[in-house]
Enzyme design. Sequence first.
Site, PDB file in Angstrom:
ATOM      1  N   GLU B 288       0.815  -1.213   0.000  1.00 55.92           N
ATOM      2  CA  GLU B 288       0.000   0.000   0.000  1.00 55.92           C
ATOM      3  C   GLU B 288       0.849   1.263   0.000  1.00 55.92           C
ATOM      4  O   GLU B 288       0.320   2.351  -0.181  1.00 55.92           O
ATOM      5  CB  GLU B 288      -0.958  -0.005   1.208  1.00 55.92           C
ATOM      6  CG  GLU B 288      -0.259  -0.008   2.551  1.00 55.92           C
ATOM      7  CD  GLU B 288      -1.222  -0.047   3.742  1.00 55.92           C
ATOM      8  OE1 GLU B 288      -2.311  -0.622   3.597  1.00 55.92           O
ATOM      9  OE2 GLU B 288      -0.877   0.487   4.800  1.00 55.92           O
ATOM     10  N   ASN B 377      -2.305   5.133  16.054  1.00 60.80           N
ATOM     11  CA  ASN B 377      -2.683   5.603  14.721  1.00 60.80           C
ATOM     12  C   ASN B 377      -3.928   4.865  14.219  1.00 60.80           C
ATOM     13  O   ASN B 377      -4.985   5.442  14.076  1.00 60.80           O
ATOM     14  CB  ASN B 377      -1.526   5.419  13.737  1.00 60.80           C
ATOM     15  CG  ASN B 377      -0.316   6.274  14.109  1.00 60.80           C
ATOM     16  OD1 ASN B 377      -0.469   7.421  14.508  1.00 60.80           O
ATOM     17  ND2 ASN B 377       0.863   5.721  13.983  1.00 60.80           N
TER      18      ASN B 377
END
Lengths: 501, 501
Positions: B288, B377
Amino acid sequence: MSDRIRMKSLLSKVCSADEAASLIKDGMVVGISGFTKFGDARAVPRALVKRAEAGEKLKITLMTGASIGSNLDEDLGDHGIIARRLPYMGSAKLRNHINSGEVMYLDQNLSHTGEYIRANALRRPDIAILDTTFIDEDGGLVCTTSVGNNALWAVTADKIIVEINETQPMEMLGLHDIYHPEPRPGRGPVPITHPADRVGTPTIKIDPSKIVAIVIHQLGDTPVTLEPADDETNAIAGHLMDFFKSEVKKGHMDNTLRPLQSGVGAVANAVFRGFQDSPFHDLTMYTEVAQDAVFDLIDSGKMTAVSTTSFSVTAPYMKIFNDVKKLHGKIILRPQEISNHPEVVRRLGLISINTALEADIYGNVNSTHVCGTKMMNGIGGSADFARNASYTCFVTKSYAKKGLLSSIVPMVTHVDHSEHSVDVIATELGIADLRGLAPRERSRVVIENCVHPNFKEMMKDYVKEAEALGGHTPHVLSKAFSWHERFLQTGSMLMPAKEMA
Amino acid sequence: MSDRIRMKSLLSKVCSADEAASLIKDGMVVGISGFTKFGDARAVPRALVKRAEAGEKLKITLMTGASIGSNLDEDLGDHGIIARRLPYMGSAKLRNHINSGEVMYLDQNLSHTGEYIRANALRRPDIAILDTTFIDEDGGLVCTTSVGNNALWAVTADKIIVEINETQPMEMLGLHDIYHPEPRPGRGPVPITHPADRVGTPTIKIDPSKIVAIVIHQLGDTPVTLEPADDETNAIAGHLMDFFKSEVKKGHMDNTLRPLQSGVGAVANAVFRGFQDSPFHDLTMYTEVAQDAVFDLIDSGKMTAVSTTSFSVTAPYMKIFNDVKKLHGKIILRPQEISNHPEVVRRLGLISINTALEADIYGNVNSTHVCGTKMMNGIGGSADFARNASYTCFVTKSYAKKGLLSSIVPMVTHVDHSEHSVDVIATELGIADLRGLAPRERSRVVIENCVHPNFKEMMKDYVKEAEALGGHTPHVLSKAFSWHERFLQTGSMLMPAKEMA
């Protein structure tokens, strides 16, 4: 006999179960058929028990599709024959040997076993033992009431023992669709786009020279037992039906829904009974197991196509095997590598319904470990489906032990399905639709709709204290497992004051 | 201007960022581009901050690809503009608003967002704001340095605001491959069988009448910062290299390995630097994000094909955008629905390398929650890859806080990746290959190879006490989080006696 061994050169391999079992040596890895207690190889494993009873020290790694019937996990386990076991078992007796540390258990996602074996990340079987209806002219094996990992064992084992199961009707031919995932690198797509798609062959194609023994027997499958439906399982089914209806009303799907998947057990069976009198029609399944209620749905015409890897029915439903021809064109049995393949599950967008042992207020689900330590059965295929379905539902009664234990807890003691994989939790009290909710919103919906009244105030107190400490997923770490600790100490999750009230 | 808006009828839509931002109303759902801080829409979001600074009360749901740069999550968050946020953020400032409960954060598997939006299980965006290199003759949008969810927002939003980003070279055309998962039911396979396969179109095809504003700006991407490699990150990389070499030696793969995936960060970058002087060659990636080291591997010819959804490079590497043409044929940027698609990940059999916040002795991994509560996160794409890769590796230094905190703990306080998804754990001390091991075997390997000496005896004591209680996955429930509790109370996981020693 000859109509069941159609490749004549194999007739010389016929022998007794004892003779075949003598090929299995201490320390071997043995891959046998069997899934949800159906279609297990049984004559030869039983001969192993006899050897142990006669005093032989014999330990093997036993690999199956999933749970096996014929009392095999019980007897092999009690005789100390199972050193390692994978990828799933459902035996209360073997469970004890696992929890005591005598048996090393590899509890695996059922779609994973094949990948590990094919990639040589697990030892391949020395010998496969496969429950078989008959061997065709080319040496192809016709499976019985489950496919499971049969095709995997057949192509990866050094040697194959075939059990010809004469209780199985010849019309089993035509129910199965054997497809192997292509080797990596270079693998292509699994070309299934509808549960009814046939993409493989009706038999397991093998190198016939790998067959070292053929054992003929007349030992039937072991019917399963199912807790009867009760008001609470029916209530859970009702909440799910209402949820599906509301999704149809919103235009998110039509009354044919999405292909259905469900785990084994009473709640799942009750849900499927619920479809009978529902507005839903032309239903399909893409699942790993077909239970009783599925056959009633096929009979009534509600269910038009079922893809599974096994049957798992109670004694009264064993009658379906009297006329297997009726199932042709309606049911397909596939290898579990395909029935549980994340690629196909995601593509079809299943409605997945599995049972939770416990769930927490944030949507994490424990399917396997009692109080975080003791194995119940195993994760099975639940995660293959849960992660990739379009509607992932977990069901459980809100309580156990006569209300002393809450199935919804502050924090699950073992996570099999994280918050990211769980859309819906349903108890007999109601449904929590968690989609699109942040953790602090999830806890409110779960408490309001799913938590038993005995525990509702306790849970609200926990959340209040946790949120005061802050965090995206608020917890009081020192109290997260306090309900379980109290249960272990006192036999109840209730606070002493509450018990008195 | 006209060479960046090639569909002439759209020229009338050009306006200022403030004018475009005026289309965004309180309560709207806004989908913007941006992934690993690259390719974010920035001019119009910045205009929203101005409105808030001027005293307007404005709250929106902000949806992105992943983390965004341009200080947007920070400024939008601090001004109270973000009511809800999904599917990932990487801002230390926004994190505080999430952990305090002001911002509802939907931390999602990055492959899931598209499925939920397309299935209407999440509200579709009212407006999309898309970072764009230019608009072609048919109204097609040429993306910039990330694709992320751009194509998803473009087809599902009611209205589109295009940000023409003049800092991006026109040669961006040709880097992207835009493919939408087909609608369910009836979806076909994603036809990718190699990282270099092109299956879509170079632009995002849209209905041009949805474009309500076009804003032209010269605001560049925000380079990321990376901790420099140190002895310990290099040691982790070395252990992984040795592991891959041993797998090659065993014949499990050849020196081209499998397509690689890695998360962001210093350890991942160090691992990729390690490939430079390795015997491995003709490497590919299906990932990604492409960080600095990837471009050196492309330059040296070690890496032949990279499929990603975004770039994420440091300031010195921003030079790669001076000659984008050089990247054509070597890098493809895809929508994150495709870069992270479990179907493709499983098919390609990736080597997946992601960072663990903490891992436990049984192989469960926490990627997100500090002490089980505070969001760091988000899970990002790690689970899309971890569940389906052929080698799933998690890396972490064995300790933090100068040795007062152990990254390997008795039980992780939050599970993002269960034992079932984790093959390998590597710290600077060594590697634990967990494949084929039962929990009681896993704990021994993890303790021996990965646990910091400060904590080794403590951990052995924990396991001893736990195993005495029994269970498949032995734990002492009342002490499972005791290390974390001690850390919260004293700032150290070490027992007082140990600290004195």
